[in-house]
Design a protein around this motif. Sequence first.
Motif: not given
Length: 493
Positions: A185-186, A410-414, A446-452, A458-462
């Motif tokens: 999901i994330r 959330t993930a190591p890359t876009p 995972s929530v959106p954090a911005g663009l590469s 790009l996502g950030l994970q809590i």
Amino acid sequence: MTGLTDLGLIAIRDGVAKGEFTAVEVAQAFNAAVADAQEALNAFIVTTPEAALSAAAKVDADRSAGKELGKLAGVPIGMKDLFATKGVQTSAASKILEGFTPQYESTVSQKLWDAGAGMLGKLNLDQFAMGSSNESSAFGPAISPWRRKGDTAALTAGGSSGGSSAAVAARLCPAATGTDTGGSIRQPAAFTGISGIKPTYGRCSRWGIVAFASSLDQAGPMAHDVADCALMLEAMAGFDPKDATSLDMPVPDWSALLNADLKVKKVGIPREYRIEGLNADVAKAWDDGIAWLKDAGAEVVDISLPHSKYALATYYIIAPAEASSNLARYDGVRYGLRDLPDGANLQDMYAATRAAGFGAEVKRRILIGTYVLSAGFYDAYYTQAQKVRTLISRDFEEAFKQCDVILAPTAPTPAFALGEKSNPLDLYLGDVFSVPASLAGLPAMSVPAGLSSDGLPLGLQIIGRPFDEQGVLNAGLAIEQRAQFSAKPEKWW
């Protein structure tokens, strides 16, 4: 009414309740969007426009009659094709189940229909949820609606819930179900600029979901924002006596209790997640996330998760082991594909059916799982992996003595282009940040954090304590409010 497809779950629910538009108008708009995009994005395996319209008509009739409406009344959603849906093909994106039509409804999907939601169709995924890019689907991969700057290469929508993430990001549905075994999901949510939460293991019933790894699989919602995820999770969650691992706990009113004020909260930053060669854009997004949570009033603390470096290896022993057991039921005898060569005996039929019906990645994981469960290797691999899983869970227990939630990428890359990662190990490494929380059964979002720099989400994970979905959602809301992520893919399909 094309503007309706830009609305989120709560906006649609409230608009229908107030009479600003009808549920049928909403269903018609999304049905049209699905039909328009299906050839290009391949997000759905099966579309069910009649089901969406039928559910919508019932909501409109109930509203006219003055009846009380459900939490999701008038909201058409996408259903990952891993959930059994009565009378509608459920294939798990595999040829071995193509044409299988369940005579029962999964607990989660039934809860959503009872809440007033309607079904737009069954969404694409990696075959049996085994994959991180949607490329193992027997029906072709779902395509991300996003494109790199100046590039038309088809990008992955993530996996396994790639159809779900592509459909939500492309505004083909306001929300969708996903399942998360090791990040499914994330990671897709991060790749497509949407939100998604994996609740605590046991929050949502697994009954009627095609099994991959039973001690890890967990259903959850994927939607445009945190509030929509919170409301949809309320409808999905709850005790189910048909699932022995279901949590017998009341479902909190997560959406009503959302609060982005993190004063007196502590956020842990795991030092082991600062891996060598971390993508620069991902590292910057993580630093931005730390600053946003500080701005929300949280205290940031350094924590250690020392056994997380063994999480991937542990996961890729335990998950295939459980998969090899779960997938033994697909033998061509009772349902699904049957390949019966001339003069074949029962053993030949088993072999021919599985050879024709399972894809390469599924076969790979069955072989790994059968190997680690075999008499000579059970103790060396499976038993050791279960011990390390316990150590990983204890790491989190110790960390949560110092903090309330944990923040990580959330993930190591876009997102990457389809075909760009042909080595299975490269795909497995993409789960490095998501797998630890799955092994420990923790809620994670995972929530959106911005663009590469390439213009990709790009996502950030809590990650939160067991049963503390509220803490995870609140931290996600704090990031969402400060990230102000409003980017949408430019329509090319």
